[in-house]
Scaffold this motif. Structure first.
Motif, PDB file in Angstrom:
ATOM      1  N   VAL A  76      16.774   3.443  -5.725  1.00 43.55           N
ATOM      2  CA  VAL A  76      16.260   3.714  -7.195  1.00 43.55           C
ATOM      3  C   VAL A  76      17.356   3.831  -7.891  1.00 43.55           C
ATOM      4  N   VAL A  77      17.457   3.346  -9.237  1.00 45.22           N
ATOM      5  CA  VAL A  77      18.750   3.437  -9.982  1.00 45.22           C
ATOM      6  C   VAL A  77      18.092   3.949 -11.355  1.00 45.22           C
ATOM      7  N   ILE A  78      18.937   5.068 -11.922  1.00 45.41           N
ATOM      8  CA  ILE A  78      18.450   5.570 -12.960  1.00 45.41           C
ATOM      9  C   ILE A  78      19.358   4.946 -13.917  1.00 45.41           C
ATOM     10  N   ALA A  79      18.731   4.180 -15.057  1.00 43.69           N
ATOM     11  CA  ALA A  79      19.529   3.563 -16.005  1.00 43.69           C
ATOM     12  C   ALA A  79      19.309   4.012 -17.315  1.00 43.69           C
ATOM     13  N   GLY A  80      19.930   3.712 -18.438  1.00 42.57           N
ATOM     14  CA  GLY A  80      19.575   4.127 -19.679  1.00 42.57           C
ATOM     15  C   GLY A  80      20.935   3.983 -20.430  1.00 42.57           C
ATOM     16  N   ARG A  81      21.004   4.329 -21.688  1.00 41.77           N
ATOM     17  CA  ARG A  81      21.932   4.198 -22.723  1.00 41.77           C
ATOM     18  C   ARG A  81      22.766   5.711 -22.651  1.00 41.77           C
ATOM     19  N   PRO A  82      23.886   5.737 -23.134  1.00 45.06           N
ATOM     20  CA  PRO A  82      24.516   7.254 -22.943  1.00 45.06           C
ATOM     21  C   PRO A  82      23.694   8.412 -23.404  1.00 45.06           C
ATOM     22  N   ASN A  83      23.822   9.342 -22.588  1.00 45.17           N
ATOM     23  CA  ASN A  83      23.235  10.774 -23.227  1.00 45.17           C
ATOM     24  C   ASN A  83      21.639  10.696 -23.595  1.00 45.17           C
ATOM     25  N   ASP A 154      15.705  -1.649  -5.525  1.00 47.63           N
ATOM     26  CA  ASP A 154      14.261  -1.862  -5.135  1.00 47.63           C
ATOM     27  C   ASP A 154      13.374  -1.441  -6.450  1.00 47.63           C
ATOM     28  N   THR A 155      13.892  -0.215  -7.144  1.00 50.24           N
ATOM     29  CA  THR A 155      12.891   0.305  -8.097  1.00 50.24           C
ATOM     30  C   THR A 155      14.167   0.758  -9.439  1.00 50.24           C
ATOM     31  N   VAL A 156      13.659   0.704 -10.679  1.00 51.41           N
ATOM     32  CA  VAL A 156      14.609   1.166 -11.704  1.00 51.41           C
ATOM     33  C   VAL A 156      13.790   2.163 -12.304  1.00 51.41           C
ATOM     34  N   LEU A 157      14.448   3.268 -12.543  1.00 55.72           N
ATOM     35  CA  LEU A 157      13.692   4.405 -13.559  1.00 55.72           C
ATOM     36  C   LEU A 157      14.592   4.173 -14.762  1.00 55.72           C
ATOM     37  N   VAL A 158      13.814   3.559 -15.824  1.00 56.51           N
ATOM     38  CA  VAL A 158      14.556   3.531 -17.283  1.00 56.51           C
ATOM     39  C   VAL A 158      14.383   4.486 -17.918  1.00 56.51           C
ATOM     40  N   LEU A 159      15.248   5.154 -18.427  1.00 56.50           N
ATOM     41  CA  LEU A 159      15.007   6.435 -18.775  1.00 56.50           C
ATOM     42  C   LEU A 159      15.330   6.342 -20.501  1.00 56.50           C
ATOM     43  N   LEU A 160      14.557   6.841 -21.124  1.00 56.12           N
ATOM     44  CA  LEU A 160      14.641   6.621 -22.675  1.00 56.12           C
ATOM     45  C   LEU A 160      14.633   8.020 -23.303  1.00 56.12           C
ATOM     46  N   ASP A 161      15.190   8.292 -24.583  1.00 55.01           N
ATOM     47  CA  ASP A 161      15.077   9.447 -25.046  1.00 55.01           C
ATOM     48  C   ASP A 161      13.738   9.268 -25.942  1.00 55.01           C
ATOM     49  N   ASP A 169      20.026  -1.270 -27.474  1.00 50.44           N
ATOM     50  CA  ASP A 169      20.480  -1.022 -25.922  1.00 50.44           C
ATOM     51  C   ASP A 169      19.294  -0.870 -25.156  1.00 50.44           C
ATOM     52  N   ASP A 170      18.291  -0.217 -25.882  1.00 54.53           N
ATOM     53  CA  ASP A 170      17.242   0.248 -24.815  1.00 54.53           C
ATOM     54  C   ASP A 170      16.340  -1.027 -24.728  1.00 54.53           C
ATOM     55  N   ARG A 171      16.074  -1.847 -25.770  1.00 51.66           N
ATOM     56  CA  ARG A 171      15.470  -2.975 -25.723  1.00 51.66           C
ATOM     57  C   ARG A 171      16.269  -4.099 -25.022  1.00 51.66           C
ATOM     58  N   LYS A 172      17.353  -4.199 -24.960  1.00 47.16           N
ATOM     59  CA  LYS A 172      18.169  -4.961 -23.965  1.00 47.16           C
ATOM     60  C   LYS A 172      17.866  -4.780 -22.389  1.00 47.16           C
ATOM     61  N   LEU A 173      17.946  -3.428 -22.180  1.00 47.75           N
ATOM     62  CA  LEU A 173      17.942  -2.992 -20.872  1.00 47.75           C
ATOM     63  C   LEU A 173      16.325  -3.486 -20.437  1.00 47.75           C
ATOM     64  N   LEU A 174      15.659  -2.970 -21.091  1.00 47.58           N
ATOM     65  CA  LEU A 174      14.083  -3.298 -20.742  1.00 47.58           C
ATOM     66  C   LEU A 174      13.877  -4.841 -20.715  1.00 47.58           C
ATOM     67  N   ALA A 175      14.458  -5.710 -21.276  1.00 43.79           N
ATOM     68  CA  ALA A 175      14.305  -7.047 -21.412  1.00 43.79           C
ATOM     69  C   ALA A 175      14.780  -7.446 -19.856  1.00 43.79           C
ATOM     70  N   LYS A 176      16.026  -6.978 -19.671  1.00 47.71           N
ATOM     71  CA  LYS A 176      16.683  -7.502 -18.469  1.00 47.71           C
ATOM     72  C   LYS A 176      15.981  -6.984 -17.161  1.00 47.71           C
ATOM     73  N   MET A 177      15.100  -5.910 -17.288  1.00 49.91           N
ATOM     74  CA  MET A 177      14.498  -5.299 -16.032  1.00 49.91           C
ATOM     75  C   MET A 177      13.132  -5.900 -15.719  1.00 49.91           C
ATOM     76  N   ILE A 178      12.662  -7.112 -16.838  1.00 53.10           N
ATOM     77  CA  ILE A 178      11.147  -7.413 -16.732  1.00 53.10           C
ATOM     78  C   ILE A 178      10.928  -7.775 -15.061  1.00 53.10           C
ATOM     79  N   SER A 179      11.716  -8.468 -14.366  1.00 50.01           N
ATOM     80  CA  SER A 179      11.483  -8.892 -13.165  1.00 50.01           C
ATOM     81  C   SER A 179      11.458  -7.868 -12.188  1.00 50.01           C
ATOM     82  N   LYS A 180      11.909  -6.468 -12.265  1.00 49.86           N
ATOM     83  CA  LYS A 180      11.964  -5.480 -11.311  1.00 49.86           C
ATOM     84  C   LYS A 180      10.883  -4.414 -11.381  1.00 49.86           C
ATOM     85  N   PRO A 181      10.598  -3.991 -10.092  1.00 49.94           N
ATOM     86  CA  PRO A 181       9.759  -2.715 -10.199  1.00 49.94           C
ATOM     87  C   PRO A 181      10.216  -1.608 -11.336  1.00 49.94           C
ATOM     88  N   MET A 182       9.566  -1.342 -12.073  1.00 54.60           N
ATOM     89  CA  MET A 182      10.203  -0.318 -13.173  1.00 54.60           C
ATOM     90  C   MET A 182       9.127   0.739 -13.535  1.00 54.60           C
TER      91      MET A 182
END
Length: 313
Positions: A76-83, A154-161, A169-182
């Motif tokens: 599981v990868v924790i992803a998101g923009r800085p801070n 296997d899974t991505v935790l998309v962390l948002l503020d 940057d949030d929108r770009k990450l969400l768009a790229k993760m559209i095919s992943k369990p998220m």
């Protein structure tokens, strides 16, 4: 491992094996004995038996993904923009300070990976650098690593503020993760809510679980997050998990071979092929199942024939 030792896996396999032996006994009895010996026509009786066996094997084979997850764990990868609180979330889930947390953007350059137990599943959690336009070569290397880790996750935790509006940057990450369990996670629930969840919902693929609001700083919502992560990974709520699960690829392959043999036997019956050919396919299916349980001896088949029919009486 405890379930296997207690027989939770062997019981359904042995039940399938026993019914398959009964099926083979019916077919082989028709080869060697006649109606005068008490053996009736086999086709009408054998076809529904084969259908039920194929369904039972398919249901057991379908547990392989879940069993493999319990055995090998998930990434599981924790992803998101800085801070947005990625390192704080990692520390909170681990229950210790593993990642450095500062208000300075770009503190995390390399990824940090730790394993934690979530609902009995070994989870390899990876904290990554914040995703944004890099300010130097070192940060660029860190961000490139993030995208590589996201590809294999296997899974991505998309962390948002949750206390701020969605950014580019949030929108770009969400768009790229559209095919992943998220799983979308809205951090900073201890601050006034600002992120529009309706706008976020439009960016998520259909079927994505609802966003989880948490506070990595105070630990609020962590139970909901770990429960949602477990259900997302297994695709089955905890209370609906099957009792018997196969965890090894060779077991799944053996079940698939058994199912294929039974399917060929069914086709042979429908095509009115000689029972000798149909019995051969059922034997192949039984031998495939024997790769899990041990080989079936001819004596077992004979025993079932004499036990189920009035031959010689």
């Amino acid at each position: 491992a405890i379930d296997c030792l207690s027989g939770k896996l062997s019981e359904p396999i042995e039940a399938i094996r026993s019914k398959m032996i009964d099926l083979l006994a019916v077919i082989e009895a028709a080869i060697d004995f006649s109606e005068d010996d008490g053996v009736e026509e086999t086709t009408d009786e054998a076809l529904p038996r084969i259908r039920k066996l194929i369904d039972k094997i398919a249901a057991l084979a379908a547990t392989h993904r879940q069993g493999r997850i319990y055995r090998e764990g998930i990434g599981v990868v924790i992803a998101g923009r800085p801070n947005v609180g990625k390192s704080s979330l990692l520390n909170r889930i681990l229950g210790e300070k593993r990642a450095i947390v500062t208000p300075i953007p770009g503190t995390t350059r390399d990824f940090i990976e730790e394993t934690v137990d979530i609902g009995g599943i070994p989870v390899r959690l990876t904290d990554t650098a914040g995703l944004r336009l890099p300010e130097n070569a070192i940060e660029k290397e860190g961000i490139d690593l993030v995208w590589e880790r996201l590809k294999t996750a296997d899974t991505v935790l998309v962390l948002l503020d949750g206390s701020a509006d969605l950014t580019a940057d949030d929108r770009k990450l969400l768009a790229k993760m559209i095919s992943k369990p998220m799983l979308a996670v809205l951090n900073k629930s201890d601050l006034p809510e600002r992120l529009d969840e309706k706008s976020l919902l439009r960016l998520l693929p259909e079927g994505t679980p609802p966003a989880i609001r948490i506070s990595a700083k105070y630990g609020d919502g962590l139970d909901r997050l770990t429960a949602a992560l477990r259900d997302l990974v297994l695709a089955t709520p905890a209370e609906e998990s099957p009792e018997a699960m196969i965890a090894h690829l060779h077991q799944k392959t053996a079940l698939e071979k058994a199912s294929a043999g039974l399917a060929r036997a069914r086709e042979g019956l429908l095509a009115a092929l000689p029972p000798e050919l149909v019995a051969l396919e059922v034997r192949e299916a039984l031998n495939a199942l024997g790769e899990i349980t041990g080989r079936t001896t001819p004596e077992e088949i004979l025993y079932r024939i004499f036990a189920n029919f009035c031959i010689g009486k």
